[in-house]
Design a protein around this motif. Sequence first.
Motif, PDB file in Angstrom:
ATOM      1  N   VAL A  17      30.709  -7.838 -13.145  1.00  0.00           N
ATOM      2  CA  VAL A  17      30.723  -9.005 -14.169  1.00  0.00           C
ATOM      3  C   VAL A  17      30.473  -9.041 -15.403  1.00  0.00           C
ATOM      4  CG1 VAL A  17      29.994 -11.756 -14.923  1.00  0.00           C
ATOM      5  CG2 VAL A  17      30.255 -10.790 -12.546  1.00  0.00           C
ATOM      6  N   PRO A  20      33.611  -6.867 -17.250  1.00  0.00           N
ATOM      7  CA  PRO A  20      34.623  -7.934 -17.149  1.00  0.00           C
ATOM      8  C   PRO A  20      34.415  -8.910 -18.214  1.00  0.00           C
ATOM      9  CG  PRO A  20      34.414  -7.406 -14.886  1.00  0.00           C
ATOM     10  CD  PRO A  20      33.433  -6.404 -15.745  1.00  0.00           C
ATOM     11  N   PHE A  21      33.388  -9.721 -18.014  1.00  0.00           N
ATOM     12  CA  PHE A  21      33.928 -10.933 -18.980  1.00  0.00           C
ATOM     13  C   PHE A  21      33.455 -10.532 -20.392  1.00  0.00           C
ATOM     14  CE2 PHE A  21      30.328 -13.290 -20.937  1.00  0.00           C
ATOM     15  CZ  PHE A  21      31.083 -14.644 -21.200  1.00  0.00           C
ATOM     16  N   GLN A  24      37.263  -9.644 -20.626  1.00  0.00           N
ATOM     17  CA  GLN A  24      38.043 -11.104 -20.807  1.00  0.00           C
ATOM     18  C   GLN A  24      38.382 -11.930 -22.106  1.00  0.00           C
ATOM     19  OE1 GLN A  24      39.357 -13.601 -17.314  1.00  0.00           O
ATOM     20  NE2 GLN A  24      37.893 -15.063 -18.284  1.00  0.00           N
ATOM     21  N   GLY A  58      35.967 -15.612  -7.923  1.00  0.00           N
ATOM     22  CA  GLY A  58      35.371 -15.212  -8.872  1.00  0.00           C
ATOM     23  C   GLY A  58      36.012 -13.836  -9.780  1.00  0.00           C
ATOM     24  N   TYR A  59      36.725 -12.615  -9.027  1.00  0.00           N
ATOM     25  CA  TYR A  59      38.249 -12.468 -10.024  1.00  0.00           C
ATOM     26  C   TYR A  59      38.295 -13.077 -10.647  1.00  0.00           C
ATOM     27  CZ  TYR A  59      41.065  -9.140 -10.154  1.00  0.00           C
ATOM     28  OH  TYR A  59      42.958  -8.685 -11.383  1.00  0.00           O
ATOM     29  N   ASN A  61      38.727 -16.273 -11.792  1.00  0.00           N
ATOM     30  CA  ASN A  61      38.460 -16.023 -13.231  1.00  0.00           C
ATOM     31  C   ASN A  61      37.634 -15.860 -14.476  1.00  0.00           C
ATOM     32  OD1 ASN A  61      37.989 -18.996 -15.035  1.00  0.00           O
ATOM     33  ND2 ASN A  61      35.395 -18.410 -14.185  1.00  0.00           N
ATOM     34  N   LEU A  62      37.519 -13.759 -13.749  1.00  0.00           N
ATOM     35  CA  LEU A  62      36.933 -13.012 -14.618  1.00  0.00           C
ATOM     36  C   LEU A  62      38.553 -11.962 -15.113  1.00  0.00           C
ATOM     37  CD1 LEU A  62      33.580 -12.391 -13.592  1.00  0.00           C
ATOM     38  CD2 LEU A  62      34.196 -13.644 -15.336  1.00  0.00           C
ATOM     39  N   ASN A  63      39.347 -12.357 -14.810  1.00  0.00           N
ATOM     40  CA  ASN A  63      40.151 -11.359 -14.940  1.00  0.00           C
ATOM     41  C   ASN A  63      41.591 -11.290 -15.930  1.00  0.00           C
ATOM     42  OD1 ASN A  63      38.731  -8.114 -14.179  1.00  0.00           O
ATOM     43  ND2 ASN A  63      37.737 -10.074 -12.664  1.00  0.00           N
ATOM     44  N   LYS A 169      26.238 -11.752 -18.347  1.00  0.00           N
ATOM     45  CA  LYS A 169      26.902 -12.717 -19.308  1.00  0.00           C
ATOM     46  C   LYS A 169      26.606 -12.507 -20.284  1.00  0.00           C
ATOM     47  CE  LYS A 169      27.359 -16.251 -16.248  1.00  0.00           C
ATOM     48  NZ  LYS A 169      26.669 -17.582 -15.849  1.00  0.00           N
ATOM     49  N   THR A 346      41.014 -21.960 -13.730  1.00  0.00           N
ATOM     50  CA  THR A 346      40.213 -21.431 -14.247  1.00  0.00           C
ATOM     51  C   THR A 346      39.210 -21.677 -15.806  1.00  0.00           C
ATOM     52  OG1 THR A 346      42.207 -19.893 -15.538  1.00  0.00           O
ATOM     53  CG2 THR A 346      41.405 -18.862 -13.402  1.00  0.00           C
TER      54      THR A 346
END
Length: 408
Positions: A17, A20-21, A24, A58-59, A61-63, A169, A346
Amino acid sequence: MFELLKGVTVLDLSTVVFGPFASQMLADFGADVIKVESPDGDIFRAAAPARSRGMGAGYLNLNRNKRSISLDLKTEAGRATLDRMIADADVFLHNMRPAAIARLDLGHERLATLNPRLVYCAAVGFGSDGPYADDPAYDDVIQSMTGFASMSIDPTAEPRLIPTVLTDKIAGLYAVAGILGALMSRERTGQGLAVEAAMFESLASFMLAEHLSGYVFEPPIGTLRYDRVVSPHRKPYPTADGHIAALPYSTKHWEKFLRLIGRDDLANADWVRDASRRSERIGELYAVLGQATPERTTAEWLTEFKRLDIPCGPVNRLEDLIDDPHLRAVGFFQSTAHPTEGAVTTVRQPLRFAGAATRADRAAPRLGIDGRAVLHEYGMDDAAIDALVASGAMILPAETPGTDDQSE
Protein backbone atom coordinates in the motif's frame (compact mmCIF):
# COMPACT_ATOMS: atom_id res chain seq x y z
CA MET A 1 -5.84 11.27 -15.24
CA PHE A 2 -4.40 14.76 -15.44
CA GLU A 3 -1.35 15.78 -17.48
CA LEU A 4 0.39 17.82 -14.80
CA LEU A 5 3.40 15.48 -14.72
CA LYS A 6 3.35 14.52 -18.40
CA GLY A 7 6.88 13.60 -19.44
CA VAL A 8 7.96 12.49 -15.95
CA THR A 9 8.94 8.81 -15.74
CA VAL A 10 8.67 7.02 -12.41
CA LEU A 11 10.23 3.61 -11.80
CA ASP A 12 8.15 2.15 -8.99
CA LEU A 13 9.63 -0.88 -7.21
CA SER A 14 7.22 -0.58 -4.27
CA THR A 15 4.59 -3.07 -3.13
CA VAL A 16 1.48 -3.44 -0.95
CA VAL A 17 0.00 0.00 0.00
CA PHE A 18 2.61 2.59 1.06
CA GLY A 19 4.53 3.00 -2.20
CA PRO A 20 1.69 2.10 -4.59
CA PHE A 21 -0.61 4.65 -2.90
CA ALA A 22 2.06 7.30 -3.53
CA SER A 23 2.87 6.23 -7.08
CA GLN A 24 -0.80 6.08 -8.03
CA MET A 25 -1.14 9.73 -7.11
CA LEU A 26 1.86 10.53 -9.33
CA ALA A 27 0.27 8.44 -12.09
CA ASP A 28 -3.05 10.24 -11.65
CA PHE A 29 -1.11 13.49 -12.09
CA GLY A 30 0.13 12.23 -15.45
CA ALA A 31 3.51 10.66 -14.73
CA ASP A 32 4.44 7.52 -16.66
CA VAL A 33 4.67 5.11 -13.72
CA ILE A 34 6.38 1.86 -14.63
CA LYS A 35 5.71 -0.73 -11.94
CA VAL A 36 8.83 -2.91 -11.75
CA GLU A 37 7.75 -6.19 -10.17
CA SER A 38 9.47 -9.42 -9.22
CA PRO A 39 8.46 -12.62 -11.01
CA ASP A 40 6.01 -13.26 -8.15
CA GLY A 41 4.53 -9.77 -8.48
CA ASP A 42 3.37 -7.29 -5.87
CA ILE A 43 2.17 -9.39 -2.92
CA PHE A 44 -0.94 -7.20 -2.68
CA ARG A 45 -2.14 -8.74 -5.93
CA ALA A 46 -3.07 -11.79 -3.84
CA ALA A 47 -5.29 -9.90 -1.37
CA ALA A 48 -8.89 -11.12 -1.63
CA PRO A 49 -11.44 -10.70 -3.08
CA ALA A 50 -10.49 -11.39 -6.69
CA ARG A 51 -12.04 -12.69 -9.89
CA SER A 52 -8.75 -14.06 -11.15
CA ARG A 53 -5.34 -14.86 -9.74
CA GLY A 54 -3.07 -11.88 -9.15
CA MET A 55 -5.77 -9.23 -9.61
CA GLY A 56 -7.20 -8.64 -6.12
CA ALA A 57 -9.58 -5.76 -5.40
CA GLY A 58 -7.07 -3.79 -3.32
CA TYR A 59 -4.45 -4.07 -6.04
CA LEU A 60 -6.91 -2.89 -8.70
CA ASN A 61 -7.81 0.18 -6.65
CA LEU A 62 -4.17 1.20 -6.01
CA ASN A 63 -2.50 0.65 -9.36
CA ARG A 64 -4.44 2.37 -12.10
CA ASN A 65 -2.58 4.46 -14.65
CA LYS A 66 0.58 2.35 -14.31
CA ARG A 67 2.43 -0.06 -16.56
CA SER A 68 3.95 -3.33 -15.34
CA ILE A 69 7.25 -4.98 -16.17
CA SER A 70 8.45 -8.09 -14.35
CA LEU A 71 12.22 -8.35 -13.83
CA ASP A 72 14.19 -10.76 -11.67
CA LEU A 73 16.61 -8.37 -10.00
CA LYS A 74 18.52 -11.28 -8.49
CA THR A 75 19.96 -11.88 -11.97
CA GLU A 76 22.70 -9.80 -13.58
CA ALA A 77 20.61 -9.37 -16.72
CA GLY A 78 17.63 -8.16 -14.70
CA ARG A 79 19.70 -5.58 -12.82
CA ALA A 80 21.40 -4.45 -16.04
CA THR A 81 18.01 -3.93 -17.66
CA LEU A 82 16.83 -1.88 -14.68
CA ASP A 83 20.04 0.19 -14.81
CA ARG A 84 19.29 0.95 -18.45
CA MET A 85 15.88 2.26 -17.43
CA ILE A 86 17.24 4.23 -14.46
CA ALA A 87 19.57 6.18 -16.73
CA ASP A 88 16.56 7.85 -18.38
CA ALA A 89 14.14 7.97 -15.44
CA ASP A 90 13.06 10.99 -13.41
CA VAL A 91 12.00 9.26 -10.18
CA PHE A 92 13.02 5.99 -8.54
CA LEU A 93 10.68 4.81 -5.77
CA HIS A 94 11.09 1.77 -3.55
CA ASN A 95 9.91 0.55 -0.15
CA MET A 96 12.60 -2.04 0.56
CA ARG A 97 14.55 -2.26 3.79
CA PRO A 98 18.18 -1.03 3.72
CA ALA A 99 19.65 -4.54 3.72
CA ALA A 100 17.60 -5.57 0.67
CA ILE A 101 18.55 -2.42 -1.23
CA ALA A 102 22.21 -3.03 -0.42
CA ARG A 103 22.03 -6.64 -1.68
CA LEU A 104 20.57 -5.44 -4.98
CA ASP A 105 23.08 -2.55 -5.16
CA LEU A 106 20.25 -0.08 -5.68
CA GLY A 107 21.30 2.58 -3.19
CA HIS A 108 21.12 6.26 -4.02
CA GLU A 109 24.86 6.77 -4.24
CA ARG A 110 25.32 4.35 -7.14
CA LEU A 111 22.10 5.30 -8.95
CA ALA A 112 23.08 8.97 -8.82
CA THR A 113 26.19 8.11 -10.84
CA LEU A 114 23.95 6.55 -13.50
CA ASN A 115 21.61 9.53 -13.51
CA PRO A 116 22.53 12.69 -11.56
CA ARG A 117 19.05 14.14 -12.22
CA LEU A 118 17.29 11.20 -10.62
CA VAL A 119 14.92 11.89 -7.71
CA TYR A 120 15.42 8.88 -5.45
CA CYS A 121 12.66 8.17 -2.92
CA ALA A 122 13.08 5.55 -0.22
CA ALA A 123 9.69 4.80 1.31
CA VAL A 124 10.86 3.07 4.46
CA GLY A 125 9.60 1.99 7.86
CA PHE A 126 12.07 3.98 9.94
CA GLY A 127 14.59 6.73 9.23
CA SER A 128 17.96 5.41 8.07
CA ASP A 129 20.00 7.08 10.82
CA GLY A 130 18.03 5.67 13.77
CA PRO A 131 18.33 2.43 15.74
CA TYR A 132 15.16 0.97 14.14
CA ALA A 133 16.39 1.50 10.57
CA ASP A 134 16.56 -2.19 9.65
CA ASP A 135 13.38 -3.27 11.45
CA PRO A 136 10.39 -4.47 9.41
CA ALA A 137 7.40 -2.11 9.52
CA TYR A 138 3.72 -2.60 8.85
CA ASP A 139 0.72 -0.47 9.69
CA ASP A 140 -0.22 -2.49 12.78
CA VAL A 141 3.26 -2.03 14.21
CA ILE A 142 3.50 1.69 13.47
CA GLN A 143 -0.01 2.47 14.76
CA SER A 144 1.03 0.80 18.00
CA MET A 145 4.45 2.46 18.24
CA THR A 146 3.12 5.99 17.64
CA GLY A 147 0.38 5.87 20.26
CA PHE A 148 -2.61 5.47 17.95
CA ALA A 149 -3.51 2.06 19.35
CA SER A 150 -3.39 3.23 22.95
CA MET A 151 -5.27 6.50 22.44
CA SER A 152 -8.61 6.13 24.18
CA ILE A 153 -10.88 8.23 26.36
CA ASP A 154 -10.93 5.22 28.69
CA PRO A 155 -7.50 4.71 30.31
CA THR A 156 -8.42 1.11 31.16
CA ALA A 157 -9.37 0.17 27.60
CA GLU A 158 -7.39 -2.42 25.66
CA PRO A 159 -5.18 -1.02 22.87
CA ARG A 160 -7.01 -1.11 19.55
CA LEU A 161 -5.96 -0.57 15.97
CA ILE A 162 -7.86 1.87 13.77
CA PRO A 163 -9.47 -0.33 11.08
CA THR A 164 -7.76 1.15 8.05
CA VAL A 165 -4.22 0.95 6.70
CA LEU A 166 -3.60 4.39 8.15
CA THR A 167 0.19 4.53 8.26
CA ASP A 168 0.83 3.50 4.66
CA LYS A 169 -1.55 6.11 3.27
CA ILE A 170 -0.34 8.98 5.45
CA ALA A 171 3.31 8.16 4.78
CA GLY A 172 2.44 7.80 1.10
CA LEU A 173 1.18 11.38 1.04
CA TYR A 174 4.44 12.54 2.64
CA ALA A 175 6.34 10.61 -0.05
CA VAL A 176 4.40 12.35 -2.82
CA ALA A 177 5.08 15.75 -1.25
CA GLY A 178 8.77 14.92 -0.99
CA ILE A 179 9.01 13.73 -4.59
CA LEU A 180 7.20 16.78 -5.95
CA GLY A 181 9.41 19.08 -3.87
CA ALA A 182 12.53 17.33 -5.17
CA LEU A 183 11.31 17.63 -8.77
CA MET A 184 10.78 21.36 -8.26
CA SER A 185 14.28 21.68 -6.80
CA ARG A 186 15.70 19.83 -9.79
CA GLU A 187 14.08 22.36 -12.12
CA ARG A 188 16.17 25.06 -10.46
CA THR A 189 19.42 23.17 -9.86
CA GLY A 190 19.50 20.43 -12.49
CA GLN A 191 20.37 17.92 -9.78
CA GLY A 192 18.27 15.14 -8.34
CA LEU A 193 17.79 14.62 -4.61
CA ALA A 194 17.39 11.67 -2.27
CA VAL A 195 14.05 11.70 -0.43
CA GLU A 196 13.35 9.54 2.60
CA ALA A 197 9.74 9.06 3.67
CA ALA A 198 9.58 6.99 6.85
CA MET A 199 6.37 5.44 8.19
CA PHE A 200 7.25 5.86 11.87
CA GLU A 201 8.28 9.50 11.63
CA SER A 202 5.37 10.33 9.30
CA LEU A 203 2.72 8.93 11.63
CA ALA A 204 4.43 10.36 14.72
CA SER A 205 4.37 13.80 13.08
CA PHE A 206 0.74 13.32 12.10
CA MET A 207 -0.17 12.21 15.62
CA LEU A 208 1.69 14.94 17.47
CA ALA A 209 0.53 17.84 15.30
CA GLU A 210 -2.09 18.57 17.96
CA HIS A 211 -1.20 16.11 20.71
CA LEU A 212 2.27 17.52 21.39
CA SER A 213 0.20 20.14 23.19
CA GLY A 214 1.80 21.23 26.48
CA TYR A 215 5.11 19.63 25.50
CA VAL A 216 5.57 22.38 22.90
CA PHE A 217 6.88 24.39 25.81
CA GLU A 218 10.10 23.80 27.74
CA PRO A 219 9.53 22.79 30.43
CA PRO A 220 6.09 21.31 29.60
CA ILE A 221 3.08 23.21 30.92
CA GLY A 222 0.54 20.48 30.27
CA THR A 223 0.08 16.94 29.04
CA LEU A 224 0.70 15.18 25.75
CA ARG A 225 -2.96 15.50 24.83
CA TYR A 226 -5.17 17.98 23.00
CA ASP A 227 -8.00 18.14 25.52
CA ARG A 228 -10.83 18.77 23.05
CA VAL A 229 -10.37 15.55 21.14
CA VAL A 230 -9.81 13.31 24.18
CA SER A 231 -12.91 14.45 26.03
CA PRO A 232 -15.03 11.39 26.95
CA HIS A 233 -18.09 13.38 25.83
CA ARG A 234 -16.75 13.89 22.29
CA LYS A 235 -18.41 11.21 20.21
CA PRO A 236 -21.32 10.56 17.87
CA TYR A 237 -24.34 11.57 19.94
CA PRO A 238 -27.48 9.42 20.38
CA THR A 239 -30.70 10.71 18.89
CA ALA A 240 -34.26 9.47 19.20
CA ASP A 241 -33.70 7.05 16.31
CA GLY A 242 -29.92 6.71 15.84
CA HIS A 243 -26.82 8.87 16.14
CA ILE A 244 -25.49 12.14 14.78
CA ALA A 245 -22.10 13.82 14.49
CA ALA A 246 -22.31 17.45 15.57
CA LEU A 247 -19.59 19.97 16.37
CA PRO A 248 -20.50 23.40 17.64
CA TYR A 249 -17.03 24.97 17.52
CA SER A 250 -17.06 28.76 17.44
CA THR A 251 -18.64 31.06 20.00
CA LYS A 252 -21.53 31.71 17.61
CA HIS A 253 -22.09 27.99 17.17
CA TRP A 254 -22.36 27.39 20.89
CA GLU A 255 -24.59 30.39 21.52
CA LYS A 256 -27.00 29.30 18.76
CA PHE A 257 -27.13 25.71 19.95
CA LEU A 258 -27.54 26.57 23.63
CA ARG A 259 -30.40 28.97 22.90
CA LEU A 260 -32.01 26.33 20.69
CA ILE A 261 -32.21 23.90 23.62
CA GLY A 262 -33.28 26.57 26.12
CA ARG A 263 -29.95 26.92 27.92
CA ASP A 264 -29.72 30.72 27.81
CA ASP A 265 -27.84 30.56 31.12
CA LEU A 266 -24.91 28.91 29.36
CA ALA A 267 -25.29 30.94 26.17
CA ASN A 268 -24.83 34.09 28.26
CA ALA A 269 -22.04 32.73 30.47
CA ASP A 270 -18.75 34.60 30.19
CA TRP A 271 -16.70 31.40 30.09
CA VAL A 272 -18.69 30.08 27.12
CA ARG A 273 -18.25 33.32 25.21
CA ASP A 274 -14.48 33.37 25.82
CA ALA A 275 -12.76 30.89 23.46
CA SER A 276 -9.76 30.31 25.74
CA ARG A 277 -11.85 29.68 28.85
CA ARG A 278 -14.31 27.58 26.85
CA SER A 279 -11.51 25.32 25.62
CA GLU A 280 -10.56 24.56 29.23
CA ARG A 281 -14.10 23.33 29.99
CA ILE A 282 -15.12 21.99 26.59
CA GLY A 283 -16.05 18.60 28.04
CA GLU A 284 -18.87 20.23 30.00
CA LEU A 285 -20.41 21.59 26.83
CA TYR A 286 -20.06 18.27 25.02
CA ALA A 287 -21.91 16.66 27.93
CA VAL A 288 -24.75 19.18 27.50
CA LEU A 289 -24.85 18.38 23.78
CA GLY A 290 -25.02 14.66 24.49
CA GLN A 291 -27.87 15.12 26.96
CA ALA A 292 -29.93 17.12 24.47
CA THR A 293 -29.67 15.03 21.30
CA PRO A 294 -31.89 12.09 22.38
CA GLU A 295 -34.86 14.47 22.41
CA ARG A 296 -35.13 14.63 18.60
CA THR A 297 -34.59 12.35 15.61
CA THR A 298 -31.46 12.41 13.52
CA ALA A 299 -33.32 14.06 10.63
CA GLU A 300 -34.72 16.75 12.91
CA TRP A 301 -31.30 17.55 14.32
CA LEU A 302 -29.70 17.66 10.87
CA THR A 303 -32.35 20.15 9.78
CA GLU A 304 -31.83 22.35 12.85
CA PHE A 305 -28.03 22.24 12.77
CA LYS A 306 -27.91 23.04 9.07
CA ARG A 307 -30.32 25.93 9.61
CA LEU A 308 -28.00 27.31 12.30
CA ASP A 309 -24.90 26.58 10.17
CA ILE A 310 -23.48 24.28 12.85
CA PRO A 311 -21.20 21.53 11.46
CA CYS A 312 -23.02 18.19 11.48
CA GLY A 313 -23.48 14.97 9.60
CA PRO A 314 -25.03 11.51 9.78
CA VAL A 315 -23.12 8.59 11.24
CA ASN A 316 -22.62 6.49 8.13
CA ARG A 317 -21.53 2.92 7.64
CA LEU A 318 -19.06 2.13 4.87
CA GLU A 319 -22.00 0.76 2.87
CA ASP A 320 -23.69 4.18 3.04
CA LEU A 321 -20.78 5.78 1.18
CA ILE A 322 -21.51 3.77 -1.94
CA ASP A 323 -24.84 5.59 -2.42
CA ASP A 324 -23.90 8.89 -0.79
CA PRO A 325 -25.54 11.62 -2.91
CA HIS A 326 -22.57 13.98 -2.67
CA LEU A 327 -20.00 11.35 -3.67
CA ARG A 328 -22.22 10.30 -6.53
CA ALA A 329 -22.70 13.91 -7.67
CA VAL A 330 -18.96 14.63 -7.78
CA GLY A 331 -18.21 11.41 -9.65
CA PHE A 332 -16.18 9.92 -6.82
CA PHE A 333 -16.76 6.33 -7.92
CA GLN A 334 -15.47 5.30 -11.33
CA SER A 335 -16.99 2.34 -13.12
CA THR A 336 -14.80 1.01 -15.91
CA ALA A 337 -14.40 -2.06 -18.08
CA HIS A 338 -11.09 -3.73 -17.23
CA PRO A 339 -9.56 -5.59 -20.19
CA THR A 340 -9.35 -8.86 -18.24
CA GLU A 341 -11.36 -8.37 -15.03
CA GLY A 342 -14.62 -7.11 -16.50
CA ALA A 343 -16.59 -4.32 -14.87
CA VAL A 344 -14.78 -2.77 -11.89
CA THR A 345 -15.41 0.20 -9.62
CA THR A 346 -12.60 2.30 -8.17
CA VAL A 347 -12.42 5.66 -6.40
CA ARG A 348 -11.10 8.58 -8.38
CA GLN A 349 -8.24 10.88 -7.49
CA PRO A 350 -9.89 13.25 -4.98
CA LEU A 351 -7.88 16.31 -6.07
CA ARG A 352 -9.19 18.43 -8.89
CA PHE A 353 -7.37 21.00 -11.02
CA ALA A 354 -9.48 23.54 -12.86
CA GLY A 355 -8.37 23.93 -16.46
CA ALA A 356 -5.80 21.11 -16.36
CA ALA A 357 -5.50 18.87 -19.41
CA THR A 358 -6.69 15.30 -18.88
CA ARG A 359 -6.64 11.95 -20.61
CA ALA A 360 -8.41 8.65 -20.04
CA ASP A 361 -7.37 6.50 -17.09
CA ARG A 362 -5.50 3.26 -17.67
CA ALA A 363 -6.65 0.08 -15.90
CA ALA A 364 -4.39 -1.55 -13.32
CA PRO A 365 -2.03 -3.83 -15.27
CA ARG A 366 -1.63 -7.59 -15.25
CA LEU A 367 1.76 -8.72 -14.03
CA GLY A 368 4.44 -7.92 -16.63
CA ILE A 369 1.91 -7.10 -19.35
CA ASP A 370 3.81 -4.01 -20.55
CA GLY A 371 7.31 -5.49 -20.41
CA ARG A 372 7.90 -5.80 -24.12
CA ALA A 373 6.46 -2.38 -24.96
CA VAL A 374 8.44 -0.67 -22.18
CA LEU A 375 11.76 -2.18 -23.24
CA HIS A 376 11.09 -1.27 -26.87
CA GLU A 377 10.98 2.35 -25.65
CA TYR A 378 14.42 1.83 -24.10
CA GLY A 379 15.86 0.70 -27.42
CA MET A 380 15.74 -3.06 -26.96
CA ASP A 381 14.59 -5.16 -29.91
CA ASP A 382 12.50 -8.32 -29.73
CA ALA A 383 15.53 -10.57 -29.96
CA ALA A 384 17.13 -8.96 -26.90
CA ILE A 385 13.83 -9.09 -25.00
CA ASP A 386 13.31 -12.74 -25.91
CA ALA A 387 16.82 -13.48 -24.64
CA LEU A 388 15.94 -11.85 -21.31
CA VAL A 389 12.83 -14.00 -21.08
CA ALA A 390 14.73 -17.14 -22.00
CA SER A 391 17.31 -16.44 -19.27
CA GLY A 392 14.59 -16.01 -16.65
CA ALA A 393 15.56 -12.37 -16.03
CA MET A 394 12.22 -11.13 -17.35
CA ILE A 395 8.74 -12.63 -17.09
CA LEU A 396 6.02 -12.04 -19.64
CA PRO A 397 2.39 -12.83 -18.74
CA ALA A 398 2.03 -16.11 -20.60
CA GLU A 399 5.15 -17.36 -18.83
CA THR A 400 4.26 -16.16 -15.32
CA PRO A 401 4.31 -19.22 -13.01
CA GLY A 402 0.98 -20.09 -11.42
CA THR A 403 -1.16 -17.79 -13.56
CA ASP A 404 -3.26 -18.10 -16.65
CA ASP A 405 -2.40 -16.52 -19.95
CA GLN A 406 -3.09 -12.86 -19.17
CA SER A 407 -1.93 -11.19 -22.36
CA GLU A 408 -4.17 -8.58 -23.93
